[in-house]
Motif scaffolding. Structure first.
Motif, PDB file in Angstrom:
ATOM      1  N   ILE A   1       0.872  -1.176   0.000  1.00  0.00           N
ATOM      2  CA  ILE A   1       0.000   0.000   0.000  1.00  0.00           C
ATOM      3  C   ILE A   1       0.907   1.223   0.000  1.00  0.00           C
ATOM      4  O   ILE A   1       1.655   1.450   0.948  1.00  0.00           O
ATOM      5  CB  ILE A   1      -0.928   0.013   1.218  1.00  0.00           C
ATOM      6  CG1 ILE A   1      -1.762  -1.269   1.265  1.00  0.00           C
ATOM      7  CG2 ILE A   1      -1.839   1.240   1.179  1.00  0.00           C
ATOM      8  CD1 ILE A   1      -2.456  -1.491   2.592  1.00  0.00           C
ATOM      9  N   ILE A   2       0.841   2.006  -1.057  1.00  0.00           N
ATOM     10  CA  ILE A   2       1.827   3.054  -1.278  1.00  0.00           C
ATOM     11  C   ILE A   2       1.278   4.427  -0.885  1.00  0.00           C
ATOM     12  O   ILE A   2       0.111   4.568  -0.527  1.00  0.00           O
ATOM     13  CB  ILE A   2       2.312   3.056  -2.746  1.00  0.00           C
ATOM     14  CG1 ILE A   2       1.169   3.473  -3.694  1.00  0.00           C
ATOM     15  CG2 ILE A   2       2.850   1.679  -3.113  1.00  0.00           C
ATOM     16  CD1 ILE A   2       1.620   3.640  -5.144  1.00  0.00           C
ATOM     17  N   GLY A   3       2.134   5.448  -0.976  1.00  0.00           N
ATOM     18  CA  GLY A   3       1.724   6.825  -0.706  1.00  0.00           C
ATOM     19  C   GLY A   3       2.408   7.397   0.516  1.00  0.00           C
ATOM     20  O   GLY A   3       2.367   6.806   1.586  1.00  0.00           O
ATOM     21  N   SER A   4       3.017   8.573   0.362  1.00  0.00           N
ATOM     22  CA  SER A   4       3.817   9.177   1.424  1.00  0.00           C
ATOM     23  C   SER A   4       3.289  10.531   1.872  1.00  0.00           C
ATOM     24  O   SER A   4       4.032  11.324   2.442  1.00  0.00           O
ATOM     25  CB  SER A   4       5.276   9.297   0.960  1.00  0.00           C
ATOM     26  OG  SER A   4       5.830   8.022   0.704  1.00  0.00           O
ATOM     27  N   ASP A   5       2.022  10.809   1.599  1.00  0.00           N
ATOM     28  CA  ASP A   5       1.363  12.017   2.092  1.00  0.00           C
ATOM     29  C   ASP A   5      -0.039  11.657   2.552  1.00  0.00           C
ATOM     30  O   ASP A   5      -0.657  10.725   2.014  1.00  0.00           O
ATOM     31  CB  ASP A   5       1.225  13.076   0.978  1.00  0.00           C
ATOM     32  CG  ASP A   5       2.501  13.857   0.726  1.00  0.00           C
ATOM     33  OD1 ASP A   5       3.214  14.154   1.699  1.00  0.00           O
ATOM     34  OD2 ASP A   5       2.774  14.168  -0.451  1.00  0.00           O
TER      35      ASP A   5
ATOM     36  N   VAL B   1      -2.018  16.200   9.328  1.00  0.00           N
ATOM     37  CA  VAL B   1      -1.269  15.767   8.154  1.00  0.00           C
ATOM     38  C   VAL B   1      -0.128  14.900   8.669  1.00  0.00           C
ATOM     39  O   VAL B   1       0.208  14.938   9.861  1.00  0.00           O
ATOM     40  CB  VAL B   1      -0.724  16.962   7.331  1.00  0.00           C
ATOM     41  CG1 VAL B   1      -1.871  17.740   6.703  1.00  0.00           C
ATOM     42  CG2 VAL B   1       0.147  17.872   8.182  1.00  0.00           C
ATOM     43  N   ALA B   2       0.452  14.105   7.776  1.00  0.00           N
ATOM     44  CA  ALA B   2       1.555  13.237   8.188  1.00  0.00           C
ATOM     45  C   ALA B   2       2.773  13.495   7.322  1.00  0.00           C
ATOM     46  O   ALA B   2       2.658  13.626   6.100  1.00  0.00           O
ATOM     47  CB  ALA B   2       1.154  11.764   8.084  1.00  0.00           C
ATOM     48  N   HIS B   3       3.937  13.596   7.967  1.00  0.00           N
ATOM     49  CA  HIS B   3       5.180  13.567   7.195  1.00  0.00           C
ATOM     50  C   HIS B   3       5.608  12.113   7.070  1.00  0.00           C
ATOM     51  O   HIS B   3       5.089  11.225   7.755  1.00  0.00           O
ATOM     52  CB  HIS B   3       6.253  14.444   7.840  1.00  0.00           C
ATOM     53  CG  HIS B   3       6.817  13.910   9.115  1.00  0.00           C
ATOM     54  ND1 HIS B   3       7.731  12.870   9.144  1.00  0.00           N
ATOM     55  CD2 HIS B   3       6.612  14.257  10.403  1.00  0.00           C
ATOM     56  CE1 HIS B   3       8.061  12.612  10.397  1.00  0.00           C
ATOM     57  NE2 HIS B   3       7.382  13.438  11.192  1.00  0.00           N
ATOM     58  N   CYS B   4       6.567  11.840   6.198  1.00  0.00           N
ATOM     59  CA  CYS B   4       6.813  10.447   5.813  1.00  0.00           C
ATOM     60  C   CYS B   4       8.070   9.838   6.425  1.00  0.00           C
ATOM     61  O   CYS B   4       8.530   8.785   5.963  1.00  0.00           O
ATOM     62  CB  CYS B   4       6.850  10.315   4.298  1.00  0.00           C
ATOM     63  SG  CYS B   4       8.156  11.248   3.487  1.00  0.00           S
ATOM     64  N   LEU B   5       8.616  10.441   7.486  1.00  0.00           N
ATOM     65  CA  LEU B   5       9.797   9.854   8.125  1.00  0.00           C
ATOM     66  C   LEU B   5       9.371   8.830   9.174  1.00  0.00           C
ATOM     67  O   LEU B   5       8.704   9.163  10.144  1.00  0.00           O
ATOM     68  CB  LEU B   5      10.647  10.947   8.781  1.00  0.00           C
ATOM     69  CG  LEU B   5      11.846  10.441   9.585  1.00  0.00           C
ATOM     70  CD1 LEU B   5      12.824   9.687   8.691  1.00  0.00           C
ATOM     71  CD2 LEU B   5      12.550  11.585  10.299  1.00  0.00           C
ATOM     72  N   SER B   6       9.790   7.596   8.968  1.00  0.00           N
ATOM     73  CA  SER B   6       9.552   6.524   9.939  1.00  0.00           C
ATOM     74  C   SER B   6      10.887   6.139  10.562  1.00  0.00           C
ATOM     75  O   SER B   6      11.825   5.765   9.857  1.00  0.00           O
ATOM     76  CB  SER B   6       8.934   5.307   9.241  1.00  0.00           C
ATOM     77  OG  SER B   6       8.859   4.204  10.114  1.00  0.00           O
TER      78      SER B   6
END
Length: 447
Positions: free
Chosen positions: A118-122, A144-149
């Motif tokens: 399941i893709i997508g970084s925003d 909102v979410a930033h994409c740093l895990s």
């Protein structure tokens, strides 16, 4: 319980945090995926000929288990970034290798190692559930979410979380990304949704805005200052449009490189004055696949000096990579800085090292942003200092076409995707602030 019930709660002005916490979660939801058994489907094709519309699927998937320090978010809108394009054409590597390696790190991480990604970084949406140890966020919060895990179990990441050995990009190197009706994130990915923006507008800046902030403004990047001449490749695109805004907002002088009169007009609308249309002016930095043309570097440098009153470039905001990197190193002033990420035209950069070492220039690698940098970048959006660059919005069903358009550079700025939101324009909470900035918010839609 269905996704429609969640949507009804989000759209009701009377819903409380307790109401969201009491909502039963659905067993499954719709999500954009790529499939592990299709990773060879484009074998033998040139990159340009690989079609995301063939590899991207809209599937019904089971809801993932919620772990400590995590949150499940109802995704109202998301957007397409270049990493979604890479995922969809399985370049430079299949992302299933990332998921397999992550899955081996812990019992909980095994959730990510699936036959679909399941893709997508925003995302922009509403918190539905938080796991144990989450105190800063509650069900019903608009985020909102930033994409740093990151895991942050190593000391290496504690000065700069981007240096964590377990640093990953959510929705690219992890599963359960934002191009879906529900997403799984770590709670330290969450930030407040700017209240004057719609869901799709709020979802658009995340990855590219934070990336541009670190690369250009942060001390971890170029540490841009007032008066700097900043060369920005692709200045109307996903990354470049934010770099251009940061340069203008920070008192620097952006020299915007674009590829068409329409893109030049977008830069003028943002307030930039020094613009180079590289197609109209015919720059060809490579004679053939293996040979660059230093005469073109010099012609390019001369053109830059015409636009700056005779000054050279202090900072190059580099992301095309192979096609432009030799020119970027050459035109930077003595002691100047080239910050680089992405390499969308190729990873194998070539440049003449004499112009780097003898002129004391620096190349700085920059990748996404840490939580603090992402928070600052989002804060500037919330204050109306930096604006979304959303040009077009697609339905979740049409994500394949959205990715195709980004892959073929048929877009301007950022393209959004409606996930749970039934239509555009929803989610605005501060109409007065919006009215102050509405022209800038719609800038990329109106060109």
């Amino acid at each position: 319980m269905t996704v429609k019930d969640i949507l009804a709660a989000i759209q009701s002005p009377d819903s409380t945090s307790e109401d969201f916490a009491a909502l039963p979660l659905p067993e499954s939801y719709r999500a954009i995926t790529v499939h592990k058994d299709e990773t060879e489907m484009f074998a033998g094709l040139a990159t340009r000929d690989k079609d995301p519309r063939k590899s991207i699927h809209l599937d019904e998937v089971p809801l993932p288990e919620l772990g400590p320090g995590e949150a499940l978010v109802a995704v109202m809108a998301s957007s397409v970034n270049y990493n979604s394009v890479w995922t969809s054409i399985f370049e430079p590597l299949s992302t299933f290798g990332f998921l397999e390696r992550y899955g081996r790190t812990s019992e909980l991480a095994k959730r990510h190692d699936l036959p679909y990604h399941i893709i997508g970084s925003d995302l922009a949406g509403v918190v539905l559930r938080t796991g144990p140890g989450v105190n800063a966020w509650r069900p019903g919060d608009e985020v909102v979410a930033h994409c740093l895990s990151v895991e942050l179990e190593s000391s290496d990441g504690h000065n700069d979380t981007m240096l964590d050995p377990e640093q990953r990009i959510w929705g690219f190197e992890t599963n359960f990304g934002g191009l879906a009706e529900i997403a799984l994130v770590k709670s330290n990915q969450l930030m407040p949704k700017p209240d004057h923006l719609s869901w799709e507008e709020a979802a658009a800046p995340g990855l590219v805005n934070s990336t541009a902030y670190r690369q250009l403004v942060s001390r971890n990047g170029a540490a841009m200052k007032q008066g700097d001449n900043v060369l920005i490749w692709g200045a109307s695109g996903g990354l470049g449009s934010y770099a251009t805004q940061f340069a203008l907002a920070g008192g620097a002088n952006p020299i915007c490189v674009v590829s068409s009169p329409q893109k030049a007009e977008i830069c003028r609308a943002m307030g930039a004055e020094a613009i180079i249309d590289r197609n109209a002016e015919g720059y060809r930095f490579w004679k053939d696949e293996n040979t660059q043309d230093p005469k073109e570097w010099k012609r390019f440098g001369k053109r830059i000096r015409e636009l700056t009153g005779g000054e050279d470039i202090d900072i190059v905001f580099e992301h095309p990579g192979r096609e432009t990197f030799g020119a970027s190193v050459f035109v930077t002033r003595k002691g100047g800085t080239i910050t680089t990420c992405a390499s969308t035209s190729g990873y194998m950069h070539e440049y003449d090292n004499r112009y780097l070492w003898m002129s004391l220039k620096r190349i700085i690698g920059s990748h996404f942003a840490n939580y603090r940098e992402a928070w600052e970048a989002n804060r500037l959006i919330a204050k109306g200092k930096i604006h979304p660059t959303l040009s077009k919005v697609y339905s979740l069903e049409d994500t394949g076409q959205a990715a195709y358009d980004v892959h073929r550079n048929l877009h301007q700025g950022k393209v959004g995707v409606l996930c749970m939101a039934p239509e555009e324009g929803l989610g605005v909470r501060d109409q007065e602030k919006r009215a102050q900035h509405v022209d800038a918010i719609n800038r990329f839609r109106n060109v």
